[in-house]
Motif scaffolding. Structure first.
Motif, short mmCIF file in Angstrom:
data_model
loop_
_atom_site.label_atom_id
_atom_site.label_comp_id
_atom_site.label_asym_id
_atom_site.label_seq_id
_atom_site.Cartn_x
_atom_site.Cartn_y
_atom_site.Cartn_z
N SER A 164 0.83 -1.21 0.00
CA SER A 164 0.00 0.00 0.00
C SER A 164 0.87 1.26 0.00
N THR A 172 3.94 1.48 -1.22
CA THR A 172 4.56 1.61 -2.53
C THR A 172 3.58 2.17 -3.55
N LEU A 173 2.34 1.68 -3.50
CA LEU A 173 1.33 2.20 -4.42
C LEU A 173 1.03 3.66 -4.15
N ALA A 174 1.00 4.01 -2.86
CA ALA A 174 0.76 5.42 -2.51
C ALA A 174 1.91 6.30 -3.02
N THR A 201 3.88 5.64 -5.49
CA THR A 201 3.80 5.66 -6.95
C THR A 201 2.76 6.65 -7.43
N ARG A 202 1.61 6.71 -6.74
CA ARG A 202 0.57 7.67 -7.11
C ARG A 202 1.07 9.10 -6.93
N VAL A 203 1.82 9.34 -5.85
CA VAL A 203 2.39 10.67 -5.63
C VAL A 203 3.31 11.06 -6.79
N LEU A 249 3.44 9.76 -9.91
CA LEU A 249 2.73 9.88 -11.18
C LEU A 249 1.90 11.16 -11.25
N ALA A 250 1.49 11.67 -10.10
CA ALA A 250 0.71 12.90 -10.07
C ALA A 250 1.58 14.15 -10.03
N ASP A 251 2.88 13.97 -9.84
CA ASP A 251 3.81 15.10 -9.77
C ASP A 251 4.23 15.50 -11.18
N HIS A 265 11.66 14.49 -3.69
CA HIS A 265 11.20 13.17 -3.24
C HIS A 265 12.30 12.42 -2.50
#
Length: 397
Positions: A199, A201-203, A205-207, A209-211, A335
Motif C-alpha cells: 500500500s 509503494t502504491l501510494a 507511486t501515485r504521488v 505519477l501525479a507530480d 522526493h
C-alpha cells in the motif's frame, strides 16, 4: 577531507561501479558477427541479446527502488552484482543462442541495480547544484564507456574468441564488488529507511505519477537519452558504409561526438547555480532541438556530409550533456523520502520511453544518414514539447 573533495571521490567510485552496465552493452558489439557464425544463427537472432538485456534492465529497476528504501543502498547493489556475475558466466559458457540470450537477460536484471541505486545515493548525499555536479562527474566515467568498450572488445577478439569478452566483464564485476564493499559507505540512515508494504509503494507511486515536474523531467531525460541510443545503433553503419570510414576512423569520429556530451556535462552544475536549474533545462532543450532539426534539414537538402553530420551531432550532444544529468537529478529533488522508489520508477519509464522510440525507428534505419538524423530530430521534438510543460512559475524561479 573537505566535503567537495569527498563528494567528487564518491562520484568517481559510483561512476566506476555504474560503468559495468554500459560496458556490458557496448563491449561485445564488435563480436556480434562472430557470435552469429559460432552459434549458427543470423544477425536478427544475435540482436535479441541486446533487446533481452534492455527489457530486463528496465523492468528490474521497479524492484530495486523500494528495496533500497527499506534495506539501504548496499544490499541491492550486492544482489545486482551477484545476478550480473551469474549472467556473465552463463554468457561465457553459452552453447547456443538461447542460452546467450538468457544470460544477457540475467545480466540486465543485475545491471539495473547499479544505475538505479546510484541515483538514490546521490540524493542521499546532495541536492541541487551539488547533486548535479555529482551526476555530471559520474556521466564522465559512464560516457567514456562507449569509447573504450568497443575498442576493448575488438582487442580481445584479436587475442581469442568472443567468450573472452564476457570473461573480461566478469573480472570487472568482481572489481566492482570490492569497490562497493570497501569504498562505498551506506548512505541511507536508519531514520530514513522506509518499511516496505504494498500500500505504501502504491501510494508513493501515485504521488510520483501525479507530480507534474517528476513526470516531465523523467520523460524529457528518457526521450533525450533515446537520441543517444539511436546514434549508437546507427552510427557504425552510417559512418562506415555510407561515409566509407575504416573501423579505426569510425572510433575517432564516434569519440568526437561523445566528447561534446561529457565535456558539457561538467558545466551543468555552475550553469544551474547561475541560471536556475529549470530555466537551464528549458534553454538547453531548445538548443538540443534546434541542433537536431538543423541536422535533419541539411540531410533532406542532400548536404549531410560527414563533417556536417558530425558538427550538428556534436552541437546537439553539448546540449544533451547539460540536459541529462540535470533532469535526472531534478526529477528526484522533491522526493528524498522515497528516493529509491522515485529513482526506480523514473529509470524504468526512461528506459521504456527510449526503447519504444528506438524500436519504432528501427524499421527505417537503413544504414544511411537521413533516417538516423530524422529519428534523432524526433527525439529533439519530443524533448522540446516536454520542456514547454515545465511548470512556468518553477521554471522562472
Amino acid at each position: 577531507m573537505s566535503r567537495p573533495v569527498s563528494l567528487t571521490l564518491m562520484s568517481v567510485i559510483l561512476g566506476l561501479v555504474a560503468a559495468v552496465g554500459p560496458f556490458a552493452i557496448d563491449m561485445y558489439l564488435p563480436a556480434m558477427p562472430e557470435i552469429g557464425r559460432d552459434l549458427g544463427v543470423d544477425q536478427q537472432a544475435v540482436q535479441w541479446t541486446i533487446v533481452g538485456y534492455f527489457v530486463t534492465f528496465g523492468l528490474a529497476q521497479l524492484a530495486y527502488g523500494p528495496w533500497a528504501d527499506q534495506a539501504g543502498r548496499k544490499p541491492p547493489l550486492y544482489a545486482g552484482l551477484a545476478l550480473f556475475i551469474t549472467g556473465t558466466v552463463i554468457c561465457a559458457l553459452a552453447p547456443s543462442i538461447g542460452w546467450l540470450i538468457a544470460g544477457r537477460m540475467v545480466q540486465g536484471l543485475g545491471g539495473a541495480a547499479n544505475m538505479m541505486v546510484l541515483r538514490a545515493v546521490i540524493r542521499d548525499l546532495a541536492t541541487g547544484p551539488q547533486a548535479t555536479r555529482m551526476m555530471s562527474t559520474i556521466m564522465i566515467v559512464i560516457a567514456v564507456s562507449p569509447l573504450l568498450a568497443p575498442l576493448s572488445g575488438a582487442g580481445l577478439l584479436a587475442l581469442g574468441d568472443w567468450r573472452l569478452i564476457f570473461l573480461a566483464l566478469l573480472a570487472a564485476a568482481v572489481a566492482s564488488f570490492f569497490l562497493i564493499h570497501f569504498a562505498l559507505p551506506e548512505t541511507l540512515t536508519d531514520a530514513n529507511r522506509q518499511r516496505f508494504d504494498l500500500s505504501g509503494t502504491l501510494a508513493g507511486t501515485r504521488v510520483l505519477l501525479a507530480d507534474r515536474e517528476f513526470m516531465v523531467m523523467t520523460f524529457l531525460a528518457g526521450f533525450a537519452f533515446a537520441s543517444f541510443f539511436v546514434f549508437i545503433a546507427s552510427a557504425a553503419f552510417v559512418y562506415r558504409d555510407q561515409f566509407g570510414l575504416t573501423p579505426t576512423q569510425f572510433s575517432f569520429a564516434f569519440a568526437v561526438n561523445a566528447i561534446g556530451f561529457f565535456a558539457a556535462s561538467q558545466f551543468a552544475s555552475p550553469l544551474s547555480r547561475r541560471l536556475g536549474t529549470l530555466r537551464m533545462i528549458a534553454g538547453a532543450t531548445v538548443g538540443f532541438a534546434l541542433a537536431t532539426f538543423a541536422g535533419f534539414g541539411l540531410a533532406l537538402a542532400g548536404l549531410a556530409s560527414l563533417p556536417v553530420t558530425m558538427s550538428t551531432l556534436f552541437i546537439g550532444n553539448i546540449f544533451l550533456g547539460v540536459i541529462l544529468p540535470t533532469a535526472q537529478v531534478q526529477a528526484l529533488e522533491e522526493h528524498g523520502e522515497i528516493a529509491g522508489l522515485a529513482s526506480s520508477l523514473g529509470g524504468t519509464m526512461q528506459m521504456v520511453a527510449a526503447g519504444v522510440l528506438v524500436a519504432a525507428a528501427g524499421p527505417f534505419l537503413d544504414g544511411t544518414v537521413t533516417p538516423m538524423l530524422a529519428a534523432i530530430a524526433a527525439c529533439g521534438l519530443i524533448a522540446l514539447v516536454l520542456s514547454r510543460m515545465i511548470p512556468r512559475q518553477a521554471a522562472l524561479a
